[in-house]
Write a protein that holds these residues in place. Structure first.
Motif, PDB file in Angstrom:
ATOM      1  N   GLY A  65       0.684  -1.065   0.111  1.00  0.00           N
ATOM      2  CA  GLY A  65      -0.112   0.028   0.020  1.00  0.00           C
ATOM      3  C   GLY A  65       0.936   1.240   0.104  1.00  0.00           C
ATOM      4  O   GLY A  65       2.033   1.294  -0.174  1.00  0.00           O
ATOM      5  N   SER A  66       0.221   2.474   0.213  1.00  0.00           N
ATOM      6  CA  SER A  66       0.916   3.613   0.218  1.00  0.00           C
ATOM      7  C   SER A  66       0.335   4.529   1.198  1.00  0.00           C
ATOM      8  O   SER A  66      -0.930   4.364   1.876  1.00  0.00           O
ATOM      9  N   ILE A  67       0.892   5.481   1.691  1.00  0.00           N
ATOM     10  CA  ILE A  67       0.403   6.329   2.518  1.00  0.00           C
ATOM     11  C   ILE A  67       0.446   7.753   2.097  1.00  0.00           C
ATOM     12  O   ILE A  67       1.380   8.407   1.625  1.00  0.00           O
ATOM     13  N   ARG A  68      -0.828   8.454   1.917  1.00  0.00           N
ATOM     14  CA  ARG A  68      -0.914   9.732   1.086  1.00  0.00           C
ATOM     15  C   ARG A  68      -1.258  10.854   2.133  1.00  0.00           C
ATOM     16  O   ARG A  68      -1.989  10.524   2.839  1.00  0.00           O
ATOM     17  N   LEU A  69      -0.853  12.002   1.714  1.00  0.00           N
ATOM     18  CA  LEU A  69      -1.066  13.087   2.352  1.00  0.00           C
ATOM     19  C   LEU A  69      -2.177  13.835   1.650  1.00  0.00           C
ATOM     20  O   LEU A  69      -2.289  14.112   0.448  1.00  0.00           O
ATOM     21  N   ILE A  70      -3.445  14.416   2.355  1.00  0.00           N
ATOM     22  CA  ILE A  70      -4.172  15.288   1.688  1.00  0.00           C
ATOM     23  C   ILE A  70      -4.264  16.602   2.384  1.00  0.00           C
ATOM     24  O   ILE A  70      -4.567  16.836   3.544  1.00  0.00           O
ATOM     25  N   ALA A  71      -3.693  17.490   1.646  1.00  0.00           N
ATOM     26  CA  ALA A  71      -3.789  18.975   1.976  1.00  0.00           C
ATOM     27  C   ALA A  71      -4.942  19.765   1.794  1.00  0.00           C
ATOM     28  O   ALA A  71      -5.386  19.527   0.629  1.00  0.00           O
ATOM     29  N   ASP A  72      -5.539  20.558   2.619  1.00  0.00           N
ATOM     30  CA  ASP A  72      -6.663  21.351   1.994  1.00  0.00           C
ATOM     31  C   ASP A  72      -6.577  22.703   1.458  1.00  0.00           C
ATOM     32  O   ASP A  72      -7.553  23.518   1.179  1.00  0.00           O
ATOM     33  N   ASP A  73      -5.176  23.106   1.525  1.00  0.00           N
ATOM     34  CA  ASP A  73      -4.808  24.498   1.194  1.00  0.00           C
ATOM     35  C   ASP A  73      -4.764  24.305  -0.474  1.00  0.00           C
ATOM     36  O   ASP A  73      -3.858  23.838  -0.869  1.00  0.00           O
ATOM     37  N   ALA A  74      -5.404  25.072  -1.083  1.00  0.00           N
ATOM     38  CA  ALA A  74      -5.193  25.050  -2.691  1.00  0.00           C
ATOM     39  C   ALA A  74      -3.984  25.672  -2.998  1.00  0.00           C
ATOM     40  O   ALA A  74      -3.402  25.336  -3.943  1.00  0.00           O
ATOM     41  N   ASP A  86      12.173  12.580   4.359  1.00  0.00           N
ATOM     42  CA  ASP A  86      13.468  12.169   4.744  1.00  0.00           C
ATOM     43  C   ASP A  86      14.201  13.183   5.734  1.00  0.00           C
ATOM     44  O   ASP A  86      13.721  14.308   6.110  1.00  0.00           O
ATOM     45  N   ALA A  87      15.161  12.610   6.586  1.00  0.00           N
ATOM     46  CA  ALA A  87      15.589  13.245   7.743  1.00  0.00           C
ATOM     47  C   ALA A  87      16.481  14.517   7.444  1.00  0.00           C
ATOM     48  O   ALA A  87      16.664  15.368   8.042  1.00  0.00           O
ATOM     49  N   ALA A  88      16.994  14.202   6.045  1.00  0.00           N
ATOM     50  CA  ALA A  88      17.698  15.605   5.796  1.00  0.00           C
ATOM     51  C   ALA A  88      16.675  16.931   5.462  1.00  0.00           C
ATOM     52  O   ALA A  88      17.387  17.959   5.098  1.00  0.00           O
ATOM     53  N   ARG A  89      15.621  16.556   5.066  1.00  0.00           N
ATOM     54  CA  ARG A  89      14.596  17.500   4.998  1.00  0.00           C
ATOM     55  C   ARG A  89      14.852  18.083   3.494  1.00  0.00           C
ATOM     56  O   ARG A  89      14.777  19.393   3.345  1.00  0.00           O
ATOM     57  N   SER A  90      15.110  17.291   2.561  1.00  0.00           N
ATOM     58  CA  SER A  90      15.400  17.605   1.246  1.00  0.00           C
ATOM     59  C   SER A  90      14.102  17.007   0.202  1.00  0.00           C
ATOM     60  O   SER A  90      14.289  17.660  -0.785  1.00  0.00           O
ATOM     61  N   VAL A  91      13.651  16.287   0.706  1.00  0.00           N
ATOM     62  CA  VAL A  91      12.288  15.795  -0.234  1.00  0.00           C
ATOM     63  C   VAL A  91      11.117  16.024   0.327  1.00  0.00           C
ATOM     64  O   VAL A  91      10.555  15.345   1.454  1.00  0.00           O
ATOM     65  N   PRO A  92      10.179  17.267   0.106  1.00  0.00           N
ATOM     66  CA  PRO A  92       9.015  17.475   0.745  1.00  0.00           C
ATOM     67  C   PRO A  92       8.064  16.456   0.605  1.00  0.00           C
ATOM     68  O   PRO A  92       8.018  15.872  -0.552  1.00  0.00           O
ATOM     69  N   TRP A  93       7.015  16.401   1.557  1.00  0.00           N
ATOM     70  CA  TRP A  93       5.964  15.539   1.329  1.00  0.00           C
ATOM     71  C   TRP A  93       4.785  16.350   1.068  1.00  0.00           C
ATOM     72  O   TRP A  93       4.452  17.140   2.054  1.00  0.00           O
ATOM     73  N   THR A  94       4.226  16.376  -0.047  1.00  0.00           N
ATOM     74  CA  THR A  94       3.007  17.046  -0.454  1.00  0.00           C
ATOM     75  C   THR A  94       2.281  16.220  -1.116  1.00  0.00           C
ATOM     76  O   THR A  94       2.375  15.189  -1.399  1.00  0.00           O
TER      77      THR A  94
END
Length: 146
Positions: A59-68, A88-96
């Protein structure tokens, strides 16, 4: 504080999976801080099977943002404070919400549950003077598909 809200799983498997998340507690923000504020939250998946037969689960874990605008922000009344989530711990790959969601796979049976844990990394950039000192909060939905 950023609350990551688990949404009931969307299933396509004989296994039953549950999603749990911890809150990301940023604490009090000060615009005088010279370094970004970094914090984490944990997202955990637990899958069980109805009998002793071993079955695959993926499966996958998906983020749902409500801000357009795509720019998440914490709020305190009318004041807004920008932040970002990363995979990632380096904070180089944003989770959007537009990012290909983090995936997991494994085997599960009645005797052996499947467990998957991932850490989400958050950052509030330093020197955001407009919002001011205070406690801010936001909530984001996290969806488990399996």
């Amino acid at each position: 504080m950023l609350a990551l809200l688990p949404v009931q799983a969307v299933a396509a498997s004989e296994a039953t999976c549950h999603l749990t998340v911890t809150a990301m507690n940023f604490g009090a923000y000060s615009p005088l801080a010279t370094r970004p504020m970094d914090f984490t939250a944990d997202v955990s998946v637990l899958c069980t099977a109805p009998d002793e037969t071993t079955i695959p689960v993926a499966g996958s874990i998906r983020l749902i943002a409500d801000d357009a605008s795509g720019a998440p922000h914490l709020e305190s009344g009318r004041k807004k404070l920008r932040y970002q989530l990363f995979v990632d711990a380096a904070r180089s790959v944003p989770w959007t919400s537009s990012l290909s969601p983090p995936e997991f796979s494994g085997l599960v049976s009645g005797a052996l549950p499947f467990r998957h844990r991932m850490t989400i990394y958050g950052r509030i950039q330093a020197r955001q003077f407009e919002p001011g000192v205070g406690y801010y909060e936001d909530a984001i939905a996290v969806v488990l598909n399996y």
